[in-house]
Motif scaffolding. Structure first.
Motif, PDB file in Angstrom:
ATOM      1  N   ARG A  33       0.867  -1.173   0.000  1.00  0.00           N
ATOM      2  CA  ARG A  33       0.000   0.000   0.000  1.00  0.00           C
ATOM      3  C   ARG A  33       0.909   1.230   0.000  1.00  0.00           C
ATOM      4  O   ARG A  33       1.820   1.340   0.810  1.00  0.00           O
ATOM      5  N   ARG A  34       0.662   2.134  -0.913  1.00  0.00           N
ATOM      6  CA  ARG A  34       1.504   3.324  -1.010  1.00  0.00           C
ATOM      7  C   ARG A  34       0.961   4.421  -0.088  1.00  0.00           C
ATOM      8  O   ARG A  34      -0.250   4.669  -0.032  1.00  0.00           O
ATOM      9  N   ALA A  35       1.882   5.076   0.641  1.00  0.00           N
ATOM     10  CA  ALA A  35       1.495   6.204   1.497  1.00  0.00           C
ATOM     11  C   ALA A  35       2.591   7.248   1.365  1.00  0.00           C
ATOM     12  O   ALA A  35       3.602   7.174   2.049  1.00  0.00           O
ATOM     13  N   GLY A  36       2.391   8.178   0.456  1.00  0.00           N
ATOM     14  CA  GLY A  36       3.418   9.183   0.196  1.00  0.00           C
ATOM     15  C   GLY A  36       4.618   8.510  -0.422  1.00  0.00           C
ATOM     16  O   GLY A  36       4.491   7.750  -1.378  1.00  0.00           O
ATOM     17  N   LYS A  37       5.799   8.740   0.154  1.00  0.00           N
ATOM     18  CA  LYS A  37       7.005   8.119  -0.368  1.00  0.00           C
ATOM     19  C   LYS A  37       7.129   6.663   0.056  1.00  0.00           C
ATOM     20  O   LYS A  37       7.829   5.888  -0.567  1.00  0.00           O
TER      21      LYS A  37
END
Lengths: 133, 133
Positions: free
Chosen positions: A100-104
DNA sequence: AGCTCATCTGTACAGTCGTGCAGATGAGTG
DNA sequence: CACTCATCTGCACGACTGTACAGATGAGCT
């Protein structure tokens, strides 16, 4: 259920390769119930996912934390981030973890309930082994 | 339970090696609950037993048949007896199968209830995967 | 004793696997 | 846009693993 265990030996009727057999009936029955070759191959590959210390540690870490980014994962299992990333590629490819992507950052979590079971059975097995000694 | 996920980065207090960390509290908590290094090593070795197609086939065969001698095992999983014997040494060493002597023959059977569970979870996993496709 | 047969083992080879380095990618921020 | 930073990837090296062949072991039988 084991059938006749007489001392005679036979040859497999199916397949050209000659292999000695003691109890042909039992062999035939077991072959019927055995998963196919590609199924056991797939299963072995699946089990192989857990058959490496780094991957196992990573999986136990995400099992405990629920959610972990790569650098925290590296700190948790005490391994260079590059190694973690390589291992995660394996795990992602096997469909065992979800990213899961969260910002960088990328957060990884367990994405296979059966693997969760395996991890728990493993832990139980360990406790069981320790009790015996 | 994840705590502060602010953008600051830190360095592990324990251990000399400098590793960047996003959420030190979560890392510390997870490290506490994580099995020790030698435990995960042992677990990985244990899982590795199932991580080979030949060994997996052998295990499913003895799971189904209950009891099988080496040559029947070779005929069942369709590999040379030598290969089966090598694989069985692995499995014996790992305490996964038990050997029983009967005259000239050696009969092998499953000797680890947890491995039986793993095999069944594996099978279930396969069925689950097939349903999805 | 000697012979047969099932199983085990030593050795060597080919293939795979895990790892670390250095550089690439790509998302945020100014 | 340029810069930073987290993560990913290509490559290469060393270590390990599975396999097959040939020979050793050891139990049963005459």
């Amino acid at each position: 259920m084991s059938g006749s265990a007489s001392g005679l030996r036979a040859v497999t009727s199916i397949e050209a390769c000659e292999v000695r057999v003691i109890d042909p009936a039992k062999v035939a029955a077991t072959r019927d119930r055995l998963p196919s070759t590609w199924e056991t191959d797939a299963l072995a590959d699946w089990f192989k996912v857990l058959g490496d210390a780094t991957r196992a540690r990573i999986l136990y870490a995400v099992l405990e934390a629920g959610d972990l980014c790569v650098c925290d994962l590296a700190a948790t299992v005490d391994v260079p981030e590059s190694t973690v990333s390589h291992a995660l590629r394996w795990l992602r490819g096997a469909g065992v973890v979800r990213a899961r992507r969260a910002g960088k950052m990328m957060y990884y979590s367990l994405d296979d309930e059966h693997v969760r079971m395996l991890l728990e059975v493993g832990r139980e097995h360990l406790r069981h082994r320790e009790q015996i000694r």
